[in-house]
Design a protein around this motif. Structure first.
Motif, PDB file in Angstrom:
ATOM      1  N   LEU A  80     -28.631 -47.064  36.040  1.00  0.00           N
ATOM      2  CA  LEU A  80     -29.616 -48.029  35.578  1.00  0.00           C
ATOM      3  C   LEU A  80     -30.645 -47.261  34.760  1.00  0.00           C
ATOM      4  O   LEU A  80     -31.267 -46.330  35.272  1.00  0.00           O
ATOM      5  CB  LEU A  80     -30.287 -48.699  36.780  1.00  0.00           C
ATOM      6  N   SER A  81     -30.787 -47.618  33.495  1.00  0.00           N
ATOM      7  CA  SER A  81     -31.743 -46.904  32.656  1.00  0.00           C
ATOM      8  C   SER A  81     -32.591 -47.888  31.874  1.00  0.00           C
ATOM      9  O   SER A  81     -32.177 -49.018  31.603  1.00  0.00           O
ATOM     10  CB  SER A  81     -31.033 -45.933  31.711  1.00  0.00           C
ATOM     11  N   PHE A  82     -33.781 -47.439  31.523  1.00  0.00           N
ATOM     12  CA  PHE A  82     -34.667 -48.271  30.728  1.00  0.00           C
ATOM     13  C   PHE A  82     -35.615 -47.384  29.938  1.00  0.00           C
ATOM     14  O   PHE A  82     -35.856 -46.234  30.288  1.00  0.00           O
ATOM     15  CB  PHE A  82     -35.453 -49.257  31.604  1.00  0.00           C
ATOM     16  N   SER A 134     -35.813 -51.263  26.049  1.00  0.00           N
ATOM     17  CA  SER A 134     -34.379 -51.416  26.320  1.00  0.00           C
ATOM     18  C   SER A 134     -34.094 -51.244  27.809  1.00  0.00           C
ATOM     19  O   SER A 134     -34.810 -50.536  28.517  1.00  0.00           O
ATOM     20  CB  SER A 134     -33.560 -50.416  25.507  1.00  0.00           C
ATOM     21  N   PHE A 135     -33.020 -51.899  28.234  1.00  0.00           N
ATOM     22  CA  PHE A 135     -32.605 -51.945  29.637  1.00  0.00           C
ATOM     23  C   PHE A 135     -31.086 -51.869  29.621  1.00  0.00           C
ATOM     24  O   PHE A 135     -30.437 -52.596  28.862  1.00  0.00           O
ATOM     25  CB  PHE A 135     -33.094 -53.292  30.206  1.00  0.00           C
ATOM     26  N   GLN A 136     -30.499 -50.944  30.393  1.00  0.00           N
ATOM     27  CA  GLN A 136     -29.052 -50.746  30.350  1.00  0.00           C
ATOM     28  C   GLN A 136     -28.485 -50.505  31.739  1.00  0.00           C
ATOM     29  O   GLN A 136     -29.100 -49.829  32.559  1.00  0.00           O
ATOM     30  CB  GLN A 136     -28.717 -49.565  29.453  1.00  0.00           C
ATOM     31  N   VAL A 137     -27.298 -51.059  31.954  1.00  0.00           N
ATOM     32  CA  VAL A 137     -26.551 -50.851  33.184  1.00  0.00           C
ATOM     33  C   VAL A 137     -25.179 -50.298  32.798  1.00  0.00           C
ATOM     34  O   VAL A 137     -24.513 -50.857  31.925  1.00  0.00           O
ATOM     35  CB  VAL A 137     -26.369 -52.187  33.944  1.00  0.00           C
ATOM     36  N   ILE A 187     -20.595 -51.143  30.111  1.00  0.00           N
ATOM     37  CA  ILE A 187     -21.995 -50.860  29.814  1.00  0.00           C
ATOM     38  C   ILE A 187     -22.575 -52.154  29.273  1.00  0.00           C
ATOM     39  O   ILE A 187     -22.014 -52.766  28.367  1.00  0.00           O
ATOM     40  CB  ILE A 187     -22.150 -49.725  28.786  1.00  0.00           C
ATOM     41  N   ILE A 188     -23.679 -52.594  29.862  1.00  0.00           N
ATOM     42  CA  ILE A 188     -24.352 -53.811  29.433  1.00  0.00           C
ATOM     43  C   ILE A 188     -25.779 -53.420  29.061  1.00  0.00           C
ATOM     44  O   ILE A 188     -26.456 -52.734  29.831  1.00  0.00           O
ATOM     45  CB  ILE A 188     -24.382 -54.873  30.549  1.00  0.00           C
ATOM     46  N   SER A 189     -26.213 -53.859  27.885  1.00  0.00           N
ATOM     47  CA  SER A 189     -27.536 -53.468  27.397  1.00  0.00           C
ATOM     48  C   SER A 189     -28.325 -54.662  26.913  1.00  0.00           C
ATOM     49  O   SER A 189     -27.760 -55.678  26.503  1.00  0.00           O
ATOM     50  CB  SER A 189     -27.395 -52.493  26.223  1.00  0.00           C
ATOM     51  N   HIS A 190     -29.622 -54.498  26.925  1.00  0.00           N
ATOM     52  CA  HIS A 190     -30.535 -55.497  26.368  1.00  0.00           C
ATOM     53  C   HIS A 190     -31.671 -54.752  25.688  1.00  0.00           C
ATOM     54  O   HIS A 190     -32.173 -53.756  26.209  1.00  0.00           O
ATOM     55  CB  HIS A 190     -31.106 -56.384  27.479  1.00  0.00           C
ATOM     56  N   ILE A 250     -28.938 -57.133  40.330  1.00  0.00           N
ATOM     57  CA  ILE A 250     -28.134 -55.941  40.588  1.00  0.00           C
ATOM     58  C   ILE A 250     -28.323 -55.557  42.047  1.00  0.00           C
ATOM     59  O   ILE A 250     -29.424 -55.202  42.458  1.00  0.00           O
ATOM     60  CB  ILE A 250     -28.548 -54.773  39.675  1.00  0.00           C
ATOM     61  N   GLN A 251     -27.255 -55.670  42.810  1.00  0.00           N
ATOM     62  CA  GLN A 251     -27.297 -55.220  44.203  1.00  0.00           C
ATOM     63  C   GLN A 251     -26.937 -53.743  44.220  1.00  0.00           C
ATOM     64  O   GLN A 251     -25.932 -53.338  43.642  1.00  0.00           O
ATOM     65  CB  GLN A 251     -26.310 -56.002  45.061  1.00  0.00           C
ATOM     66  N   ILE A 252     -27.768 -52.956  44.883  1.00  0.00           N
ATOM     67  CA  ILE A 252     -27.553 -51.509  44.963  1.00  0.00           C
ATOM     68  C   ILE A 252     -27.023 -51.112  46.334  1.00  0.00           C
ATOM     69  O   ILE A 252     -26.157 -50.256  46.449  1.00  0.00           O
ATOM     70  CB  ILE A 252     -28.860 -50.766  44.622  1.00  0.00           C
ATOM     71  N   CYS A 253     -27.536 -51.738  47.374  1.00  0.00           N
ATOM     72  CA  CYS A 253     -27.059 -51.434  48.713  1.00  0.00           C
ATOM     73  C   CYS A 253     -26.859 -52.718  49.502  1.00  0.00           C
ATOM     74  O   CYS A 253     -27.555 -53.687  49.248  1.00  0.00           O
ATOM     75  CB  CYS A 253     -28.025 -50.487  49.438  1.00  0.00           C
TER      76      CYS A 253
END
Length: 118
Positions: A44-46, A52-55, A66-69, A101-104
């Protein structure tokens, strides 16, 4: 333009026990990496300056997607008794996007954009 809001490093550490896997605060960039028990990895980056926001999702080392906004967005951490993750929502013209986005305990991504048309 509105200010972006997102969790700080201490919030990620408290919620998920992780520190940034990569970051350059002077450039407004943070990335967090998560790995679940099934071998699914989430990056997960931003970037607050580039807005910008990316998964990025990987399964046992193979890139799945890879999904980006780019544009207006904000996101926050959500926690329940047995699960946690991040969520976001934004509107771009007549398009409304919702991201959860579920992480755990396991990684999953729901990212949907719907348009309102008359």
């Amino acid at each position: 333009m509105t200010d972006l809001t997102f969790p700080d490093e201490a919030s990620f550490l408290e919620a998920f026990g992780v520190e940034p896997s990569d970051m350059n605060p002077a450039d407004g960039y943070w990335q967090y990496s998560f790995l679940d028990d099934s071998g699914t990895k989430l990056n997960l980056s931003f970037n607050k300056f580039e807005r910008s926001f990316q998964v990025a999702l990987f399964k046992q080392g193979l890139e799945l997607c890879i999904i980006s906004h780019a544009g207006e967005f904000s996101f926050s951490i959500w926690k329940e008794v047995s699960a946690g993750g991040v969520k976001s929502a934004w509107t771009d013209g007549d398009a409304k996007t919702r991201v959860s986005i579920q992480i755990c305990p396991s990684i999953s991504v729901q990212w949907a954009t719907l348009r309102d048309r008359c």
